[in-house]
Design an enzyme around this catalytic site. Sequence first.
Site, PDB file in Angstrom:
ATOM      1  N   ASP A   1      42.936  12.150 -23.580  1.00  0.00           N
ATOM      2  CA  ASP A   1      42.126  12.780 -24.446  1.00  0.00           C
ATOM      3  C   ASP A   1      41.947  14.460 -24.205  1.00  0.00           C
ATOM      4  OD1 ASP A   1      41.555  11.327 -26.821  1.00  0.00           O
ATOM      5  OD2 ASP A   1      39.792  10.200 -25.795  1.00  0.00           O
TER       6      ASP A   1
ATOM      7  N   GLN B   1      37.184   5.311 -26.932  1.00  0.00           N
ATOM      8  CA  GLN B   1      36.992   5.938 -28.309  1.00  0.00           C
ATOM      9  C   GLN B   1      35.532   6.584 -28.420  1.00  0.00           C
ATOM     10  OE1 GLN B   1      39.425   5.919 -30.545  1.00  0.00           O
ATOM     11  NE2 GLN B   1      38.233   6.752 -31.981  1.00  0.00           N
TER      12      GLN B   1
ATOM     13  N   LYS C   1      46.280   2.921 -32.656  1.00  0.00           N
ATOM     14  CA  LYS C   1      47.036   3.593 -31.554  1.00  0.00           C
ATOM     15  C   LYS C   1      47.577   2.486 -30.649  1.00  0.00           C
ATOM     16  CE  LYS C   1      43.186   6.828 -31.077  1.00  0.00           C
ATOM     17  NZ  LYS C   1      41.929   7.199 -30.777  1.00  0.00           N
TER      18      LYS C   1
HETATM   19  N1  GUN Z   1      37.198   9.777 -32.164  1.00  0.00           N
HETATM   20  C1  GUN Z   1      37.851  10.566 -33.074  1.00  0.00           C
HETATM   21  N2  GUN Z   1      38.863  11.448 -32.402  1.00  0.00           N
HETATM   22  C2  GUN Z   1      39.002  11.016 -31.138  1.00  0.00           C
HETATM   23  C3  GUN Z   1      39.945  11.302 -29.993  1.00  0.00           C
HETATM   24  O1  GUN Z   1      40.850  12.034 -30.350  1.00  0.00           O
HETATM   25  N3  GUN Z   1      39.668  10.738 -29.059  1.00  0.00           N
HETATM   26  C4  GUN Z   1      38.646   9.698 -28.760  1.00  0.00           C
HETATM   27  N4  GUN Z   1      38.594   9.257 -27.664  1.00  0.00           N
HETATM   28  N5  GUN Z   1      37.760   9.319 -29.655  1.00  0.00           N
HETATM   29  C5  GUN Z   1      37.986  10.038 -30.982  1.00  0.00           C
END
Ligand code: GUN
Length: 291
Positions: A119, A96, A52
């Site tokens: 998110d 995350q 990211k």
């Molecule tokens: N863990 C797996 N997919 C995601 C996501 O899209 N966002 C976040 N914050 N954690 C994740």
Amino acid sequence: MATLIDGKKVAEEVLAECAQEIAELKEQGITPGLAVVLVGEDPASQVYVNSKARKCAELGIHSEKIVLSKEATQAEVLETVKRLNTDPAIHGILVQSPPPPQINEEEIVRAIDPAKDVDGFHPENVAKLALEDASGFVPCTPAGCMRLIKAAGVETSGAEAVVVGRSMIVGKPMALLLMARGSDATVTVAHSRTRDLAEVCRRADILVAAVGIPEFIRADFVKKGATVIDVGINRVEDATAKRGYRLCGDVAYDEVAEKAGSITPVPGGVGPMTIAMLMKNTIKAARAAKA
Ligand code: GUN
């Protein structure tokens, strides 16, 4: 043999749109900013967080990676979120998932300013998705799946869609997106307690697999010609692989590809789309902050 739905290619298209939008924002003196918070050392999470941050750098999005120890307290994580909520250089905040067990994730998500919740996990954004209020943030993975379905030229209106998995990250929002006005699919949400799962799945013109079990969806779950979207990213041991594991999806790719009309690969399907949609959401947050 199924047509491959190339997530890398579609993600590149989304990222090209992002580059254009970022250039326009920068002309107005705005640099979109994303903060990514990682608590602990989960190896898969580290990979996601780094990719990211890398994508932000490539696009010219300002990004901050905040790493807290695996012993971090709830108060420390909340403190971090609150600081980011008031930081004018940060338009999007992502913590995350999954955090270590001492962390109450629900409380963390609720502490994020909904206007920075890229998110789409905050209850306000979940409600907006259910209400079909376009001002909210749609979770990145299901948003990416929808874009792949559209890019593949698949008709959703009136189609039978089956989503396997009911998580807040993928299954539930995916079902809402497929049934929303404009998509107009007839949606079934199946899960671990669903009776005759294979039979339910065989109804699907569009089958979305988000269960987190390697190669769970076999050929006998799939109607001939169906569109299959594989959200799974599972690490399975493989002594012949360099890292000692390989990635595989929730779909038994080889046998399903012989039956499906189109299918996403793993890797190179949904994965790259998730990051691309996160960039989109960050730009949307920056644009809304300016207004
Ligand atoms: N863990 C797996 N997919 C995601 C996501 O899209 N966002 C976040 N914050 N954690 C994740």
